[in-house]
Structures are given as C-alpha cells and as structure tokens.
Design a protein around this motif. Sequence first.
Motif, PDB file in Angstrom:
ATOM      1  N   PHE A 290       0.800  -1.220   0.000  1.00  0.00           N
ATOM      2  CA  PHE A 290       0.000   0.000   0.000  1.00  0.00           C
ATOM      3  C   PHE A 290       0.836   1.275   0.000  1.00  0.00           C
ATOM      4  N   ALA A 291       2.071   1.209   0.509  1.00  0.00           N
ATOM      5  CA  ALA A 291       2.936   2.386   0.475  1.00  0.00           C
ATOM      6  C   ALA A 291       3.248   2.807  -0.957  1.00  0.00           C
ATOM      7  N   ASP A 292       3.182   1.855  -1.886  1.00  0.00           N
ATOM      8  CA  ASP A 292       3.454   2.156  -3.292  1.00  0.00           C
ATOM      9  C   ASP A 292       2.345   2.976  -3.935  1.00  0.00           C
ATOM     10  N   LEU A 293       1.225   3.143  -3.257  1.00  0.00           N
ATOM     11  CA  LEU A 293       0.089   3.875  -3.810  1.00  0.00           C
ATOM     12  C   LEU A 293       0.158   5.372  -3.507  1.00  0.00           C
ATOM     13  N   ALA A 294       1.183   5.806  -2.803  1.00  0.00           N
ATOM     14  CA  ALA A 294       1.293   7.212  -2.413  1.00  0.00           C
ATOM     15  C   ALA A 294       1.218   8.136  -3.621  1.00  0.00           C
ATOM     16  N   GLY A 295       0.279   9.098  -3.567  1.00  0.00           N
ATOM     17  CA  GLY A 295       0.132  10.074  -4.628  1.00  0.00           C
ATOM     18  C   GLY A 295      -0.519   9.561  -5.887  1.00  0.00           C
ATOM     19  N   LYS A 296      -1.009   8.323  -5.875  1.00  0.00           N
ATOM     20  CA  LYS A 296      -1.538   7.709  -7.088  1.00  0.00           C
ATOM     21  C   LYS A 296      -3.072   7.566  -7.030  1.00  0.00           C
ATOM     22  N   PRO A 297      -3.714   7.420  -8.205  1.00  0.00           N
ATOM     23  CA  PRO A 297      -5.169   7.198  -8.234  1.00  0.00           C
ATOM     24  C   PRO A 297      -5.515   5.757  -7.854  1.00  0.00           C
ATOM     25  N   VAL A 298      -6.429   5.621  -6.923  1.00  0.00           N
ATOM     26  CA  VAL A 298      -6.846   4.308  -6.395  1.00  0.00           C
ATOM     27  C   VAL A 298      -8.366   4.253  -6.435  1.00  0.00           C
ATOM     28  N   VAL A 299      -8.909   3.069  -6.641  1.00  0.00           N
ATOM     29  CA  VAL A 299     -10.360   2.926  -6.719  1.00  0.00           C
ATOM     30  C   VAL A 299     -10.843   1.869  -5.742  1.00  0.00           C
ATOM     31  N   THR A 300     -12.042   2.061  -5.230  1.00  0.00           N
ATOM     32  CA  THR A 300     -12.721   1.060  -4.419  1.00  0.00           C
ATOM     33  C   THR A 300     -14.221   1.203  -4.665  1.00  0.00           C
TER      34      THR A 300
ATOM     35  N   ASP B 159      -6.561   1.910 -16.853  1.00  0.00           N
ATOM     36  CA  ASP B 159      -5.464   2.720 -16.314  1.00  0.00           C
ATOM     37  C   ASP B 159      -5.928   4.064 -15.751  1.00  0.00           C
ATOM     38  N   ARG B 160      -7.189   4.124 -15.320  1.00  0.00           N
ATOM     39  CA  ARG B 160      -7.671   5.302 -14.604  1.00  0.00           C
ATOM     40  C   ARG B 160      -7.309   5.217 -13.126  1.00  0.00           C
ATOM     41  N   ALA B 161      -6.936   4.023 -12.672  1.00  0.00           N
ATOM     42  CA  ALA B 161      -6.480   3.797 -11.303  1.00  0.00           C
ATOM     43  C   ALA B 161      -5.382   2.747 -11.336  1.00  0.00           C
ATOM     44  N   VAL B 162      -4.452   2.849 -10.398  1.00  0.00           N
ATOM     45  CA  VAL B 162      -3.355   1.877 -10.382  1.00  0.00           C
ATOM     46  C   VAL B 162      -3.713   0.640  -9.569  1.00  0.00           C
TER      47      VAL B 162
ATOM     48  N   LEU C  54     -11.673   1.465   5.180  1.00  0.00           N
ATOM     49  CA  LEU C  54     -10.320   1.056   5.544  1.00  0.00           C
ATOM     50  C   LEU C  54      -9.264   1.787   4.721  1.00  0.00           C
ATOM     51  N   VAL C  55      -9.486   1.913   3.408  1.00  0.00           N
ATOM     52  CA  VAL C  55      -8.464   2.540   2.566  1.00  0.00           C
ATOM     53  C   VAL C  55      -8.415   4.053   2.815  1.00  0.00           C
ATOM     54  N   ARG C  56      -9.560   4.669   3.118  1.00  0.00           N
ATOM     55  CA  ARG C  56      -9.544   6.101   3.429  1.00  0.00           C
ATOM     56  C   ARG C  56      -8.869   6.351   4.784  1.00  0.00           C
ATOM     57  N   GLN C  57      -9.062   5.446   5.716  1.00  0.00           N
ATOM     58  CA  GLN C  57      -8.399   5.569   7.012  1.00  0.00           C
ATOM     59  C   GLN C  57      -6.887   5.425   6.859  1.00  0.00           C
ATOM     60  N   LEU C  58      -6.475   4.453   6.035  1.00  0.00           N
ATOM     61  CA  LEU C  58      -5.051   4.268   5.763  1.00  0.00           C
ATOM     62  C   LEU C  58      -4.458   5.522   5.131  1.00  0.00           C
ATOM     63  N   ASN C  59      -5.174   6.095   4.183  1.00  0.00           N
ATOM     64  CA  ASN C  59      -4.709   7.289   3.487  1.00  0.00           C
ATOM     65  C   ASN C  59      -4.483   8.445   4.458  1.00  0.00           C
ATOM     66  N   SER C  60      -5.420   8.570   5.417  1.00  0.00           N
ATOM     67  CA  SER C  60      -5.312   9.631   6.412  1.00  0.00           C
ATOM     68  C   SER C  60      -4.201   9.362   7.412  1.00  0.00           C
ATOM     69  N   ASP C  61      -4.154   8.130   7.919  1.00  0.00           N
ATOM     70  CA  ASP C  61      -3.175   7.786   8.954  1.00  0.00           C
ATOM     71  C   ASP C  61      -1.737   7.874   8.447  1.00  0.00           C
ATOM     72  N   LYS C  62      -1.513   7.403   7.217  1.00  0.00           N
ATOM     73  CA  LYS C  62      -0.153   7.341   6.668  1.00  0.00           C
ATOM     74  C   LYS C  62       0.184   8.536   5.776  1.00  0.00           C
ATOM     75  N   GLN C  63      -0.812   9.432   5.607  1.00  0.00           N
ATOM     76  CA  GLN C  63      -0.625  10.622   4.767  1.00  0.00           C
ATOM     77  C   GLN C  63      -0.047  10.251   3.397  1.00  0.00           C
ATOM     78  N   LEU C  64      -0.733   9.310   2.735  1.00  0.00           N
ATOM     79  CA  LEU C  64      -0.259   8.805   1.447  1.00  0.00           C
ATOM     80  C   LEU C  64      -0.691   9.681   0.273  1.00  0.00           C
TER      81      LEU C  64
ATOM     82  N   MET D  99      -3.219   9.486  -1.533  1.00  0.00           N
ATOM     83  CA  MET D  99      -3.844   8.749  -2.624  1.00  0.00           C
ATOM     84  C   MET D  99      -5.044   9.534  -3.136  1.00  0.00           C
ATOM     85  N   ARG D 100      -5.315   9.434  -4.424  1.00  0.00           N
ATOM     86  CA  ARG D 100      -6.513  10.022  -5.012  1.00  0.00           C
ATOM     87  C   ARG D 100      -7.547   8.906  -5.137  1.00  0.00           C
ATOM     88  N   ILE D 101      -8.400   8.813  -4.126  1.00  0.00           N
ATOM     89  CA  ILE D 101      -9.315   7.678  -4.015  1.00  0.00           C
ATOM     90  C   ILE D 101     -10.644   7.989  -4.695  1.00  0.00           C
ATOM     91  N   ALA D 102     -11.049   7.129  -5.606  1.00  0.00           N
ATOM     92  CA  ALA D 102     -12.357   7.224  -6.249  1.00  0.00           C
ATOM     93  C   ALA D 102     -13.226   6.072  -5.763  1.00  0.00           C
TER      94      ALA D 102
END
Length: 304
Positions: free
Chosen positions: A150-160, A199-202, A169-179, A181-184
Amino acid sequence: MKVAIKKKLATIGTVAAVALVSLAPPARADELTGTLKKIHDDGTIVLGVREASIPFSYANGNRTIGYSQTIALAIVDEIRKTLGMPNLRVREVTITSANRFLMLVNNQIDLECGSTTHTRERENVAAFSNSFFQYAVRMIARRNAGITDFADLAGKPVVTTAGTSDERLVRQLNSDKQLNMRIASVKDHSDAFAAVKADRAVAFVMDEPILYGFRATDPRPDDFVVTGTPLGYESYACMFRKGDEPFRELVNRVIAKMQTSGEAERLYNVWFTQPIPPHGINLNYPLSAEMRTLFAHPNDKALD
C-alpha cells in the motif's frame, strides 16, 4: 451390557427425535411474525442479489449464481418447508454496495446473501447470520505497475467500491499514513476493476476473494496481481431485518448444518477450486485454516 443397552436406547432416542423434527407440521399462519409472516402473506421471498460479486453472487444470463447465492437458495428451501409452501415464489432484486441496507430497511428485499461484510457498526441497521466466509482486504493491480504494497500507492489514483467497509479502511489508511492517494469510490465492483483495466487507477482495493474472481475471469489474468499486506480481516454473512429471532434462527440453522455436515466445504470447492461459469476459469483459491475453523464452529461474530 447395561452400558451398551443404555447407549443403544440413547441412539434410538436421538433418531426418534430427528424423525419427529422432520415430521413436524408446518408453522401455523397465525403464529408467524416478522419476515416469515411477510413471506407467507406475499407468497414470495425477495432476494437481494449482486451483478458482479464473482464467485459469490453474480449474473449468468437469466439467473443469479454463485457460492453465497447457493446458500441463499438453501435457506429458501428451508422456508418452503417451514411454511408448508412448496410453490413459494422467489423474486430477485439487483442491489449494489451503496443501496443494499436502504433496500432492506424499506422492505424491498427480505434476505441478502452475497458479499456483505458483517461489522459491529452495521448491526445498528441490519441483522447478520452466521458467517459463511472469512477473508483479507487487499488490492489488485497490473503486474507491470510496480505495486507490491500500500505504500506504493502514495500520490496515485486508487479505486474502491462505494458503501463498502473496504472504502472506510483505505480512506483511514490514506489519512493515517498521509499517502495522498486520489481515491475514487464507484458504484459497483465491476466498475472499479474496469478503472484499473483502463489505467484510470493503479489499484482496486477490495475483499481478496472478489479480486481473485475478477483476475480469474479476465481474458488476460496474468496481467494482474493480487497483492498488499492485508488492511484487515473480515467475514461475509447473510443480511436480514433486525429484531426477527424466528427468521434468524432459521437462517443460522441452515448455515450451521451446511458447515458442520461437510456440505459447505463441498460447495466451496465447486466455486473456488474448480472451473466456474461463464468462462470455465478456476480461481485456485484453496480453503484456508480460518475457514476450516469457521465450518467446525459456526458463529455470527463480527471480526472488526
């Protein structure tokens, strides 16, 4: 000799008790309450089903199939016996992760056995059966994208998928680790996987077995990898209206019997270790030690 006789009498007593249960008359209409009364009066049970939760609940032409859909239909059979209604109709209503709870509360569906996670928070709006699946929350990405955790997702577009526990869970991770991520969050699982393919999300963050389902059924499965240290462990259960003890008891009785008799493991092997419709792909997802424990000790406990 006396001990042997006592054991024989006890065995005869058990057999007789089982026979009496199997010969028990259907429930009287004036004794019914809750969901069973609604089903009896309507002559129909309404199942909430998914379009693309492979291999749990998904469309295959004109009908819904899958591991958890088979469990739902076993529950329907038990309802038919309990109500003495062999011709009970089944109506399917397609639901999404975002609308399933509202449709249940509004009496638009009576039972949902798909890929709904049982959490303590959700117990405020719905009741949950014995768990029928335990899994990890991970992600799927293109094999050549260089994504391993998940650290590899820093600054990248992610989808759920919107309205899922995975989104939280993924939004909490994004906040806690300050990654950053651009979550859609999209309507359904198929839309999320399509975003990765286009390729709209990694990466698509979701329940591990659903990710394996999309990977296995894709025309180019080797292009994708399910990866990442699990964000958590969760369980699926059937969902129905709160405060309905007779219905809860019936549903749990069916699931517990399937699990302790070996039927659930046979069903698991059909959907997770053998070729499945529509393309005859094998998920190659063997039964875990956690699942074996669940089958040996059925329970309705949330894992969060």
